[in-house]
Structures are given as C-alpha cells and as structure tokens.
Design a protein around this motif. Structure first.
Motif, PDB file in Angstrom:
ATOM      1  N   LEU A 123      33.898  81.538  13.436  1.00 14.53           N
ATOM      2  CA  LEU A 123      34.943  82.496  13.084  1.00 14.53           C
ATOM      3  C   LEU A 123      34.356  83.813  12.579  1.00 14.53           C
ATOM      4  N   ASN A 124      33.248  83.745  11.865  1.00 11.04           N
ATOM      5  CA  ASN A 124      32.609  84.975  11.396  1.00 11.04           C
ATOM      6  C   ASN A 124      31.986  85.774  12.535  1.00 11.04           C
ATOM      7  N   ASP A 125      31.647  85.094  13.631  1.00 12.19           N
ATOM      8  CA  ASP A 125      31.116  85.796  14.799  1.00 12.19           C
ATOM      9  C   ASP A 125      32.206  86.553  15.556  1.00 12.19           C
ATOM     10  N   GLN A 126      33.454  86.236  15.256  1.00 14.65           N
ATOM     11  CA  GLN A 126      34.591  86.919  15.880  1.00 14.65           C
ATOM     12  C   GLN A 126      35.441  87.556  14.773  1.00 14.65           C
ATOM     13  N   PRO A 127      34.983  88.633  14.180  1.00  9.55           N
ATOM     14  CA  PRO A 127      35.645  89.195  12.987  1.00  9.55           C
ATOM     15  C   PRO A 127      37.054  89.716  13.244  1.00  9.55           C
ATOM     16  N   ASP A 128      37.420  89.949  14.506  1.00  9.04           N
ATOM     17  CA  ASP A 128      38.757  90.455  14.801  1.00  9.04           C
ATOM     18  C   ASP A 128      39.771  89.340  15.043  1.00  9.04           C
ATOM     19  N   VAL A 129      39.295  88.113  15.064  1.00 13.90           N
ATOM     20  CA  VAL A 129      40.179  86.981  15.357  1.00 13.90           C
ATOM     21  C   VAL A 129      40.877  86.520  14.085  1.00 13.90           C
ATOM     22  N   GLU A 130      42.192  86.335  14.164  1.00 12.03           N
ATOM     23  CA  GLU A 130      42.965  85.762  13.066  1.00 12.03           C
ATOM     24  C   GLU A 130      43.332  84.321  13.406  1.00 12.03           C
ATOM     25  N   PHE A 131      43.585  83.529  12.379  1.00 13.27           N
ATOM     26  CA  PHE A 131      43.870  82.113  12.639  1.00 13.27           C
ATOM     27  C   PHE A 131      44.754  81.535  11.542  1.00 13.27           C
ATOM     28  N   THR A 132      45.363  80.398  11.853  1.00 14.22           N
ATOM     29  CA  THR A 132      46.217  79.671  10.913  1.00 14.22           C
ATOM     30  C   THR A 132      45.675  78.262  10.747  1.00 14.22           C
ATOM     31  N   VAL A 133      45.581  77.813   9.503  1.00 14.21           N
ATOM     32  CA  VAL A 133      45.228  76.422   9.220  1.00 14.21           C
ATOM     33  C   VAL A 133      46.548  75.675   9.016  1.00 14.21           C
ATOM     34  N   LEU A 134      46.829  74.777   9.938  1.00 17.20           N
ATOM     35  CA  LEU A 134      48.124  74.099   9.967  1.00 17.20           C
ATOM     36  C   LEU A 134      47.899  72.599   9.759  1.00 17.20           C
ATOM     37  N   ALA A 135      48.243  72.110   8.563  1.00 17.20           N
ATOM     38  CA  ALA A 135      47.992  70.702   8.234  1.00 17.20           C
ATOM     39  C   ALA A 135      49.199  69.835   8.595  1.00 17.20           C
ATOM     40  N   HIS A 136      48.919  68.688   9.210  1.00 19.18           N
ATOM     41  CA  HIS A 136      49.938  67.687   9.521  1.00 19.18           C
ATOM     42  C   HIS A 136      49.612  66.411   8.724  1.00 19.18           C
ATOM     43  N   THR A 137      50.635  65.797   8.178  1.00 23.27           N
ATOM     44  CA  THR A 137      50.447  64.521   7.477  1.00 23.27           C
ATOM     45  C   THR A 137      51.371  63.484   8.099  1.00 23.27           C
ATOM     46  N   GLU A 138      51.441  62.323   7.444  1.00 16.76           N
ATOM     47  CA  GLU A 138      52.251  61.232   7.997  1.00 16.76           C
ATOM     48  C   GLU A 138      52.988  60.548   6.845  1.00 16.76           C
ATOM     49  N   ARG A 195      53.025  71.257   7.925  1.00 13.61           N
ATOM     50  CA  ARG A 195      54.108  70.808   8.788  1.00 13.61           C
ATOM     51  C   ARG A 195      54.591  69.397   8.454  1.00 13.61           C
ATOM     52  N   SER A 196      54.071  68.831   7.374  1.00 10.44           N
ATOM     53  CA  SER A 196      54.458  67.467   7.017  1.00 10.44           C
ATOM     54  C   SER A 196      54.188  66.541   8.211  1.00 10.44           C
ATOM     55  N   GLU A 197      55.149  65.715   8.547  1.00 10.66           N
ATOM     56  CA  GLU A 197      54.970  64.772   9.658  1.00 10.66           C
ATOM     57  C   GLU A 197      55.485  65.328  10.984  1.00 10.66           C
ATOM     58  N   TYR A 198      55.871  66.590  11.016  1.00 12.70           N
ATOM     59  CA  TYR A 198      56.527  67.148  12.201  1.00 12.70           C
ATOM     60  C   TYR A 198      55.629  68.188  12.890  1.00 12.70           C
ATOM     61  N   PRO A 199      55.576  68.201  14.208  1.00 19.20           N
ATOM     62  CA  PRO A 199      56.006  67.104  15.084  1.00 19.20           C
ATOM     63  C   PRO A 199      54.885  66.095  15.223  1.00 19.20           C
ATOM     64  N   GLY A 200      55.180  64.866  15.477  1.00 18.60           N
ATOM     65  CA  GLY A 200      54.151  63.850  15.630  1.00 18.60           C
ATOM     66  C   GLY A 200      53.474  63.920  16.991  1.00 18.60           C
ATOM     67  N   MET A 201      52.178  63.638  16.982  1.00 15.48           N
ATOM     68  CA  MET A 201      51.438  63.624  18.247  1.00 15.48           C
ATOM     69  C   MET A 201      51.484  62.257  18.916  1.00 15.48           C
ATOM     70  N   ALA A 202      51.711  61.213  18.114  1.00 13.77           N
ATOM     71  CA  ALA A 202      51.654  59.854  18.651  1.00 13.77           C
ATOM     72  C   ALA A 202      52.679  58.998  17.904  1.00 13.77           C
ATOM     73  N   PRO A 203      53.055  57.856  18.466  1.00 12.71           N
ATOM     74  CA  PRO A 203      53.984  56.949  17.778  1.00 12.71           C
ATOM     75  C   PRO A 203      53.405  56.487  16.433  1.00 12.71           C
ATOM     76  N   THR A 204      54.268  56.304  15.463  1.00 15.12           N
ATOM     77  CA  THR A 204      53.822  55.952  14.106  1.00 15.12           C
ATOM     78  C   THR A 204      53.867  54.459  13.827  1.00 15.12           C
ATOM     79  N   ASP A 205      54.061  53.652  14.846  1.00 15.72           N
ATOM     80  CA  ASP A 205      54.158  52.207  14.620  1.00 15.72           C
ATOM     81  C   ASP A 205      52.794  51.524  14.670  1.00 15.72           C
ATOM     82  N   THR A 206      51.709  52.277  14.840  1.00 19.33           N
ATOM     83  CA  THR A 206      50.365  51.710  14.835  1.00 19.33           C
ATOM     84  C   THR A 206      49.476  52.547  13.914  1.00 19.33           C
TER      85      THR A 206
END
Length: 300
Positions: free
Chosen positions: A193-208, A251-262
């Motif tokens: 990221l430091n090699d691309q000083p013009d790039v912006e980004f978002t840290v988006l946490a997902h939980t379950e 984003r809390s648990e939304y949206p899920g990438m996979a079923p939550t039954d396993t």
C-alpha cells in the motif's frame, strides 16, 4: 487463272503422239516448266488460304472492337448521367441556408469531440487497470505464502484482499486484538500500500453471529467495527499509512459468504476484507466535464 496442269492434260496426247518428233531436250524443258507451274499453283493456293484465315481473324477483331465500343459508349452515357446528377446535388447543396451549414459544422465538431472523449475514457480505464494489475502482482508476491488465509482477487475494477480470522485474530471468534504474528502480515500488506501512495482503501470486517456479549462488545456489529479499527490503527501507527487514505467499516454477519450451518462456513464468513478502491479520478473528471458540457448545451 486456269490451273497449269489442265494445259498439260490437253497437250499431253500431242506430246505423246509426236514424241518421236520432239527431241528429248525439249521434252525435259517442257516437263520442268510444267513442274514449276504446279509449284506456283500450290504456293498460290497456300497463300490464298493464309489470306482467307487472316481475313477471318480481322473480321473477328472488328466485331470485338465494335462490341467494346458499344460497351464504352454505354459506360460513357452512364458516367455523363452520373455527372449530371452530381451537378444537380451540388446545386442543391449550394442552396443550404447558413443555419443549416452551421448545424452540419456543429455535428461534425461533435463527432470529433466524441472520438476524443472516447479515447480519453479508454486511456483512463487503461490507467486504472494498469494500477490494479500492479497492486495485485505486488500483493501476491507479499502474501502469496499464506494461501487461502490471504485470498486476493479483482472484480469489476476493484481489488479485494480477504484475510482470515485465523491469520489476524488467531481463530478467536470474540477477539479484536492483533498480536505480533498478525502484525507481520499487516506489515507485508502495508509495504504494498505504501508503494501506491495514491491508492485509497477500506478495511471492512465481517463477523459471524456466535459472539458472546462482553462488557465492551454488545453484538457482532461492535465486534466487526472494532476488528476494522484495530487493523486501521496498526497500519497507521506501526506502518505510517496516512489516515486520509483509509476507511474503517464493520458489516457484522452481512452478507455471508458461505452457509453458517458448518464450522467451515462460519470461519469463511469471519473475514476481514481490504477493499482497494480503483483509480477513478480521471474517469470522474471526464464524466463531470461531460456533464458540464451537456448542461451548458441545454441552456438557451
């Protein structure tokens, strides 16, 4: 001309009759003369045949030339008609009003402007794609050793880096603390990221949704936001990334990438995604400029 051998046939009986009266010398002379006459006749007939053949060829050539002349006359007539039509069109064009001529000029100018605009759009998109490609290659070189725990992909012009809960939070579903081992991973990410000083980004946490409420954690929303801000804080304080380039989101648990039954599905959903925003400034400037021109053109 009567054939020579006819005379020979007529006089032959006489020659035979009076052979005894004619000397052998004279007879041979007459015989030689007759042979010459036969040769002359054969040559004459051959020459006549050659002349007849040449005459037939010349007659055919004459017919071919006459046919070509007929075709050329037709082509000449069509060309003259076309020239007449073009002259009429030119006369019609010359009667255009000045307003119509100006309208045509504006249309041609607009076509040229659109071509330039399309070229500029292509150049902006190419620049965006080039930056994305460079970022992806650098990320794969820096994080490739972590396998599926650091998944890198690009979709619709946006680069995504999915970091697993195992990699950042030591597989603790209730934790938002980053240990020294996880900091090594973030350090590798920070170098890119430091090699691309013009790039912006978002840290988006997902939980379950298996979080056990704590004094500082109410639910998954709290946990996802705290995980995101923990990553942002490390990138800023430990690796000197400008806070102007970063956004923290949960984003809390939304949206899920996979079923939550396993357990595997829930682990896949507990990820922290770094969204590297595409370089859209050139594109946005072009679109804004185009919109301004459209508004200006619609004003009376």
């Amino acid at each position: 001309m009567r054939p020579t051998h006819t005379y020979l046939v007529v006089f032959l009986p006489t020659v035979v009759l009076f052979n005894s009266c004619v000397s052998s010398g004279k007879f041979k002379a007459m015989e030689t003369h007759a042979q010459k006459s036969d040769s002359l006749y054969a040559w004459t007939m051959q020459t006549l045949k050659t002349c007849q053949t040449s005459n037939a060829d010349l007659t055919q050539q004459k017919k071919d030339i006459q046919s070509q002349m007929t075709s050329l006359n037709g082509l000449l007539t069509a060309t003259q008609d076309n020239n007449t039509s073009l002259r009429k069109q030119l006369l019609d064009l010359s009667t255009l009003s000045s307003a119509q001529a100006e309208s045509i000029k504006r249309s041609l100018d607009n076509i040229g402007a659109k071509d330039i605009y399309i070229q500029q759009l292509r150049a902006a998109i190419s620049h965006r794609d080039s930056v994305n490609l460079a970022v992806v290659l650098q990320l794969k070189a820096a994080l490739g050793g972590y396998g599926e725990d650091a998944a890198i992909k690009i979709e619709k012009g946006t680069v995504y880096v999915d970091l697993s809960e195992k990699l950042l939070f030591n597989s603790d579903s209730d934790s938002y603390k980053i240990d020294d081992k996880a900091k090594q991973v973030l350090g590798r990410l920070a170098r890119v990221l430091n090699d691309q000083p013009d790039v912006e980004f978002t840290v988006l946490a997902h939980t379950e949704s298996v979080v056990h409420p704590q004094e500082v954690l109410v639910d998954d929303w709290d946990l996802s936001v705290k995980r995101s801000t923990s990553v942002i804080r490390i990138l800023q304080t430990d690796f000197s990334i400008s806070p102007l380039r970063m956004t923290a989101a949960g984003r809390s648990e939304y949206p899920g990438m996979a079923p939550t039954d396993t357990p595997e599905g829930r682990a896949a959903n507990r990820r922290t995604r770094v969204v590297i925003h595409p370089q859209l400034d050139p594109l946005l400037r072009l679109l804004e400029h185009k919109q301004d021109e459209t508004v200006a053109g619609s004003l009376p």
